[in-house]
Design a protein around this motif. Structure first.
Motif, PDB file in Angstrom:
ATOM      1  N   MET A   1      -7.360 -26.040   9.872  1.00  0.00           N
ATOM      2  CA  MET A   1      -6.400 -25.220   9.429  1.00  0.00           C
ATOM      3  C   MET A   1      -6.624 -23.538   9.530  1.00  0.00           C
ATOM      4  SD  MET A   1      -3.995 -25.553   5.900  1.00  0.00           S
ATOM      5  CE  MET A   1      -5.520 -25.317   4.615  1.00  0.00           C
ATOM      6  N   LYS A   2      -5.550 -22.620   9.694  1.00  0.00           N
ATOM      7  CA  LYS A   2      -5.595 -21.270   9.760  1.00  0.00           C
ATOM      8  C   LYS A   2      -4.996 -20.769   8.493  1.00  0.00           C
ATOM      9  CE  LYS A   2      -6.044 -21.047  14.785  1.00  0.00           C
ATOM     10  NZ  LYS A   2      -5.396 -20.389  16.003  1.00  0.00           N
ATOM     11  N   ILE A   3      -5.504 -19.796   8.021  1.00  0.00           N
ATOM     12  CA  ILE A   3      -5.326 -19.243   6.862  1.00  0.00           C
ATOM     13  C   ILE A   3      -5.134 -17.636   6.820  1.00  0.00           C
ATOM     14  CG2 ILE A   3      -5.552 -18.837   4.141  1.00  0.00           C
ATOM     15  CD1 ILE A   3      -6.808 -21.338   4.003  1.00  0.00           C
ATOM     16  N   GLY A   4      -3.814 -17.158   6.828  1.00  0.00           N
ATOM     17  CA  GLY A   4      -3.697 -15.948   6.712  1.00  0.00           C
ATOM     18  C   GLY A   4      -4.102 -15.107   5.503  1.00  0.00           C
ATOM     19  N   ILE A   5      -4.929 -14.215   5.222  1.00  0.00           N
ATOM     20  CA  ILE A   5      -5.463 -13.494   4.052  1.00  0.00           C
ATOM     21  C   ILE A   5      -4.346 -12.203   3.980  1.00  0.00           C
ATOM     22  CG2 ILE A   5      -7.211 -12.463   2.409  1.00  0.00           C
ATOM     23  CD1 ILE A   5      -9.085 -14.374   3.797  1.00  0.00           C
ATOM     24  N   LEU A   6      -3.530 -11.878   3.060  1.00  0.00           N
ATOM     25  CA  LEU A   6      -2.575 -10.698   3.057  1.00  0.00           C
ATOM     26  C   LEU A   6      -3.400  -9.815   2.056  1.00  0.00           C
ATOM     27  CD1 LEU A   6       0.707 -12.524   2.933  1.00  0.00           C
ATOM     28  CD2 LEU A   6      -0.787 -12.254   5.008  1.00  0.00           C
ATOM     29  N   GLN A   7      -3.948  -8.717   2.570  1.00  0.00           N
ATOM     30  CA  GLN A   7      -4.544  -7.870   1.876  1.00  0.00           C
ATOM     31  C   GLN A   7      -3.693  -6.551   1.662  1.00  0.00           C
ATOM     32  OE1 GLN A   7      -9.062  -6.844   2.410  1.00  0.00           O
ATOM     33  NE2 GLN A   7      -8.030  -4.868   2.940  1.00  0.00           N
ATOM     34  N   ASN A   8      -2.895  -6.507   0.384  1.00  0.00           N
ATOM     35  CA  ASN A   8      -1.769  -5.811   0.193  1.00  0.00           C
ATOM     36  C   ASN A   8      -2.008  -4.628  -0.823  1.00  0.00           C
ATOM     37  OD1 ASN A   8      -1.988  -7.298  -2.315  1.00  0.00           O
ATOM     38  ND2 ASN A   8       0.606  -6.820  -2.629  1.00  0.00           N
ATOM     39  N   ASN A   9      -1.241  -3.541  -0.526  1.00  0.00           N
ATOM     40  CA  ASN A   9      -1.319  -2.488  -1.317  1.00  0.00           C
ATOM     41  C   ASN A   9       0.004  -2.154  -1.939  1.00  0.00           C
ATOM     42  OD1 ASN A   9      -1.682   0.073  -2.630  1.00  0.00           O
ATOM     43  ND2 ASN A   9      -2.231   1.362  -0.583  1.00  0.00           N
ATOM     44  N   PRO A  10       0.261  -2.771  -3.408  1.00  0.00           N
ATOM     45  CA  PRO A  10       1.411  -2.808  -3.815  1.00  0.00           C
ATOM     46  C   PRO A  10       1.714  -1.548  -4.801  1.00  0.00           C
ATOM     47  CG  PRO A  10      -0.234  -4.205  -5.035  1.00  0.00           C
ATOM     48  CD  PRO A  10      -0.738  -3.776  -3.873  1.00  0.00           C
ATOM     49  N   ILE A  11       2.893  -1.400  -5.239  1.00  0.00           N
ATOM     50  CA  ILE A  11       3.489  -0.409  -6.091  1.00  0.00           C
ATOM     51  C   ILE A  11       3.661  -0.965  -7.556  1.00  0.00           C
ATOM     52  CG2 ILE A  11       4.914   1.535  -6.744  1.00  0.00           C
ATOM     53  CD1 ILE A  11       5.085   2.135  -3.784  1.00  0.00           C
ATOM     54  N   ALA A  12       2.948  -0.594  -8.582  1.00  0.00           N
ATOM     55  CA  ALA A  12       3.255  -1.399  -9.814  1.00  0.00           C
ATOM     56  C   ALA A  12       4.833  -1.470 -10.268  1.00  0.00           C
ATOM     57  CB  ALA A  12       2.087  -0.482 -10.966  1.00  0.00           C
TER      58      ALA A  12
ATOM     59  N   GLY B   1      -0.646 -17.123  14.158  1.00  0.00           N
ATOM     60  CA  GLY B   1      -0.985 -18.595  14.215  1.00  0.00           C
ATOM     61  C   GLY B   1      -1.300 -19.115  12.741  1.00  0.00           C
ATOM     62  N   ALA B   2      -1.123 -18.464  11.925  1.00  0.00           N
ATOM     63  CA  ALA B   2      -1.547 -19.022  10.428  1.00  0.00           C
ATOM     64  C   ALA B   2      -0.679 -20.088   9.922  1.00  0.00           C
ATOM     65  CB  ALA B   2      -1.135 -17.513   9.377  1.00  0.00           C
ATOM     66  N   ASP B   3      -1.214 -21.014   9.314  1.00  0.00           N
ATOM     67  CA  ASP B   3      -0.566 -22.358   8.957  1.00  0.00           C
ATOM     68  C   ASP B   3       0.033 -22.019   7.392  1.00  0.00           C
ATOM     69  OD1 ASP B   3      -0.963 -24.146  10.886  1.00  0.00           O
ATOM     70  OD2 ASP B   3      -3.167 -23.684  10.696  1.00  0.00           O
ATOM     71  N   VAL B   4      -0.929 -21.210   6.618  1.00  0.00           N
ATOM     72  CA  VAL B   4      -0.647 -21.007   5.208  1.00  0.00           C
ATOM     73  C   VAL B   4      -1.073 -19.616   5.055  1.00  0.00           C
ATOM     74  CG1 VAL B   4      -2.854 -21.946   4.367  1.00  0.00           C
ATOM     75  CG2 VAL B   4      -0.777 -21.903   2.954  1.00  0.00           C
ATOM     76  N   CYS B   5      -0.603 -18.805   3.957  1.00  0.00           N
ATOM     77  CA  CYS B   5      -0.983 -17.584   3.732  1.00  0.00           C
ATOM     78  C   CYS B   5      -1.607 -17.296   2.135  1.00  0.00           C
ATOM     79  CB  CYS B   5      -0.118 -16.308   3.879  1.00  0.00           C
ATOM     80  SG  CYS B   5       0.553 -16.028   5.817  1.00  0.00           S
ATOM     81  N   ILE B   6      -2.392 -16.207   2.012  1.00  0.00           N
ATOM     82  CA  ILE B   6      -2.782 -16.091   0.380  1.00  0.00           C
ATOM     83  C   ILE B   6      -2.665 -14.667   0.129  1.00  0.00           C
ATOM     84  CG2 ILE B   6      -4.356 -18.242   0.337  1.00  0.00           C
ATOM     85  CD1 ILE B   6      -6.605 -16.661   0.416  1.00  0.00           C
ATOM     86  N   ALA B   7      -2.465 -14.354  -1.036  1.00  0.00           N
ATOM     87  CA  ALA B   7      -2.622 -12.993  -1.346  1.00  0.00           C
ATOM     88  C   ALA B   7      -2.949 -12.758  -2.595  1.00  0.00           C
ATOM     89  CB  ALA B   7      -1.004 -12.462  -1.327  1.00  0.00           C
ATOM     90  N   PRO B   8      -3.552 -11.605  -3.078  1.00  0.00           N
ATOM     91  CA  PRO B   8      -4.321 -11.378  -4.333  1.00  0.00           C
ATOM     92  C   PRO B   8      -3.506 -11.613  -5.553  1.00  0.00           C
ATOM     93  CG  PRO B   8      -4.484  -9.500  -2.696  1.00  0.00           C
ATOM     94  CD  PRO B   8      -3.369 -10.302  -2.303  1.00  0.00           C
ATOM     95  N   GLU B   9      -4.367 -11.557  -6.509  1.00  0.00           N
ATOM     96  CA  GLU B   9      -4.011 -11.656  -8.063  1.00  0.00           C
ATOM     97  C   GLU B   9      -3.199 -10.771  -8.383  1.00  0.00           C
ATOM     98  OE1 GLU B   9      -6.330 -11.386 -12.320  1.00  0.00           O
ATOM     99  OE2 GLU B   9      -7.473 -10.925 -10.444  1.00  0.00           O
ATOM    100  N   LEU B  10      -1.848 -10.974  -8.940  1.00  0.00           N
ATOM    101  CA  LEU B  10      -0.955 -10.228  -9.430  1.00  0.00           C
ATOM    102  C   LEU B  10      -0.229  -9.621  -8.109  1.00  0.00           C
ATOM    103  CD1 LEU B  10      -1.947  -9.165 -12.993  1.00  0.00           C
ATOM    104  CD2 LEU B  10      -0.237 -10.823 -12.430  1.00  0.00           C
ATOM    105  N   ALA B  11      -0.282 -10.215  -7.100  1.00  0.00           N
ATOM    106  CA  ALA B  11      -0.048  -9.326  -5.784  1.00  0.00           C
ATOM    107  C   ALA B  11       1.469  -8.990  -5.928  1.00  0.00           C
ATOM    108  CB  ALA B  11      -0.185 -10.198  -4.523  1.00  0.00           C
ATOM    109  N   LEU B  12       2.368  -9.758  -6.645  1.00  0.00           N
ATOM    110  CA  LEU B  12       3.566  -9.492  -6.510  1.00  0.00           C
ATOM    111  C   LEU B  12       3.963  -8.182  -7.472  1.00  0.00           C
ATOM    112  CD1 LEU B  12       6.645 -10.357  -6.257  1.00  0.00           C
ATOM    113  CD2 LEU B  12       6.745 -11.385  -8.525  1.00  0.00           C
TER     114      LEU B  12
END
Length: 551
Positions: A1-12, A33-44
């Motif tokens: 399984m391929k996982i996409g790690i989304l390293q984001n730079n959000p604005i509060a 080709g990612a099957d599922v993605c993950i993003a950081p703590e409180l990424a939203l």
């Protein structure tokens, strides 16, 4: 399984913008080709959202945004997304929200787990806002069982830490008894000098202990004074790093759990390289996220303003940096010449505003009030306040953000003028001791291949030039002595007796701690500093103003 790690730079607080950026990153990951993605703590909502979490309407908006994201993922046939977000507490007792991990799949928002170990130190104030969860969670997808942890939940392995641990329980050990095939950590870890090594060593230890691949998604970008370094990472079951995302930047990292790849070497940048990258990112994001595009700062011909100018140019480009020379009758010709040479080397525009006419006007106005009193620090401070007024006026008139140029040694000792050189929106080097400032300047010149910061600035004795022949060491211990005491007291938390035991002179320690204490009122009114140390003034240092601490 391929996982996409989304390293984001959000604005509060920017739920709409953050959600759009995350969805764009999912599309990017899906195209590889990612099957599922993950993003950081409180990424939203960005870490830390602080008192936005106390707003009921904000929490409701988070829920609506997550639902809209889930529907978009489904309608576009995009991979599911696991990300951090505040979630409601389903029971009527305790705080109303949790720090949660949610799985957006099939148009639904599924709460996977709620953070168990809640810190309350420095910038991490989870206990103020969140109710603790009871256990880590599990995502089951395409035949894989992936244990999910949030932030500090993975930081309490009793087999890794020797001596006192911060928490009693180890949520990961409990979660892994369920037979997980992999371990995920949603993180939002601010950058600290030397902190990456410890973080990766600890994560690698967990991968080896449980013999599973481990993925950590970390936030990138600046959030006020905090700087998140990114470097999301994947470990093999044998503790080797097999993939690492970009440092100090957004990134999408694709990881194959079945074929993780060969181990990669750990990057070995110098502390100075990491500090430079962190500070330039901190400047760029603070300016951008506050709605500015350009900055102004005073150029004194001294080391601090020279370094801040160089950092600002790297962060924003020379066309967006304005240097201001503010000579007084006590400013040497050498200071003016070297400030102009610095500006030419950096390619920035300058204005020169002599302050002598304003000094004379103030002196004339105060003459009947001050009659019979000798000149003292009042007149010195007046010069700094005039300069602060000029710089703030230029900021107001032209829409530039004013950068503060004070260093940690000066801020610690109160060697600055309130409403004078302490003004500004951001203390760029406020978490660097003076000796670190010199070291970083030398590193910068070496990287440039020439003395972009004129060597004369680095070599000359530091001086505020507020009266004839003034030197910093007239008022302070030598910086190589002072900074060692301050580091041992602030970062290493040594008291008077221990400081003396390790070799510091008792009389110098006593005076240093006294000046540190009585300057607290200035630090409470200063601009936020970009944090790079274990304990920065502001989020990492909380002292009373009216205080008489026991030695």
């Amino acid at each position: 399984m391929k996982i996409g790690i989304l390293q984001n730079n959000p604005i509060a607080g920017d739920l709409t913008g953050n959600a759009a950026a995350l969805l764009a990153a999912v599309r990017n990951a899906a195209s590889t080709g990612a099957d599922v993605c993950i993003a950081p703590e409180l990424a939203l909502c960005a870490h830390p959202p602080s008192d936005l979490l106390l707003s009921e309407s904000f929490i409701v908006a988070c829920g609506k945004t997550l639902q809209a994201m889930a529907q978009t993922l489904q309608s576009e046939s995009l991979p599911p997304l696991l990300l951090g977000a505040p979630v409601a507490n389903p029971v009527p007792q305790g705080k109303s929200i949790h720090n949660g991990a949610v799985f957006l799949r099939d148009g639904k928002v599924i709460v996977i787990c709620r953070k168990v170990l809640l810190p309350c130190e420095g910038s991490r104030e989870d206990q103020r806002y969140f109710e603790p969860g009871v256990a880590c969670g599990m995502v089951q997808y395409k035949g894989w069982r992936l244990a999910v942890t949030i932030g500090e939940d993975i930081w309490n392995d009793r087999t890794f830490w020797h001596g006192r641990r911060t928490y009693e329980t180890d949520p990961v050990a409990e979660a892994m008894t369920s037979g997980a095939d992999g371990l995920i950590n949603l993180a939002a870890l601010p950058f600290q000098i030397g902190g990456d090594y410890l973080h990766e060593r600890m994560l690698g230890w967990s991968a080896v202990r449980y013999r599973v691949p481990l993925l950590c998604a970390n936030q990138a970008g600046g959030q006020d004074g905090l700087i998140y370094g990114g470097k999301s990472v994947c470990f093999s079951p044998y503790g080797a790093v097999t993939a690492r995302a970009a440092a100090f930047a957004e990134d999408v990292l694709l990881v194959d759990l079945v074929k993780p790849g060969d181990p990669i070497d750990a990057p070995a940048p110098s502390d100075e390289a990491d500090i430079w990258a962190a500070l330039t990112l901190g400047i760029r994001d603070f300016v951008r996220k506050c709605g500015f595009s350009s900055v102004v700062l005073g150029l004194s011909g001294g080391m601090d303003s020279a370094l801040v100018a160089a950092l600002a140019v790297d962060a924003l480009g020379p066309e967006n940096v304005l240097g201001v020379l503010l000579p007084s009758p006590f400013t040497s010709g050498e200071s003016i010449d070297v400030a102009e040479k610095l500006a030419a080397n950096l390619g920035i525009k300058t204005h020169t505003v002599p302050i002598e006419p304003m000094m004379r006007a103030f002196e004339g106005a105060f003459e009947p009030v001050f009659a019979g009193r000798k000149r003292d620090v009042t007149e010195d401070n007046l010069q700094a306040r005039i300069r602060g007024t000029v710089l703030m006026s230029l900021s107001n008139k032209f829409g530039h953000m004013l950068l503060n140029t004070g260093n940690k040694s000066e801020i610690a000792m109160g060697y600055c003028t309130l409403y004078g050189d302490s003004c500004g929106a951001l203390a760029v080097i406020g978490d660097l001791y003076k000796t670190q400032v010199f070291s970083l300047a030398r590193w910068y010149n070496q990287r440039q291949g020439h003395d972009r910061i004129p060597q004369f600035i680095i070599d000359r004795p530091p001086s505020a030039e507020l009266h004839p022949d003034q030197k910093d060491e007239d008022s302070l211990p030598p910086y190589d002595v002072l900074d060692k005491i301050l580091y041992d007291h602030i970062e290493m938390r040594m008291g008077f007796d221990t400081l003396c035991e390790v070799g510091h002179a008792p009389e110098v320690v006593k005076r240093t701690l006294h000046l540190l204490t009585i300057a607290e009122f200035k630090r409470h009114q200063g601009p936020p500093a970009l944090c790079v140390s274990q304990r920065a003034f502001g989020s990492g240092w909380r002292m009373r103003i009216a205080c008489k601490p026991a030695q």
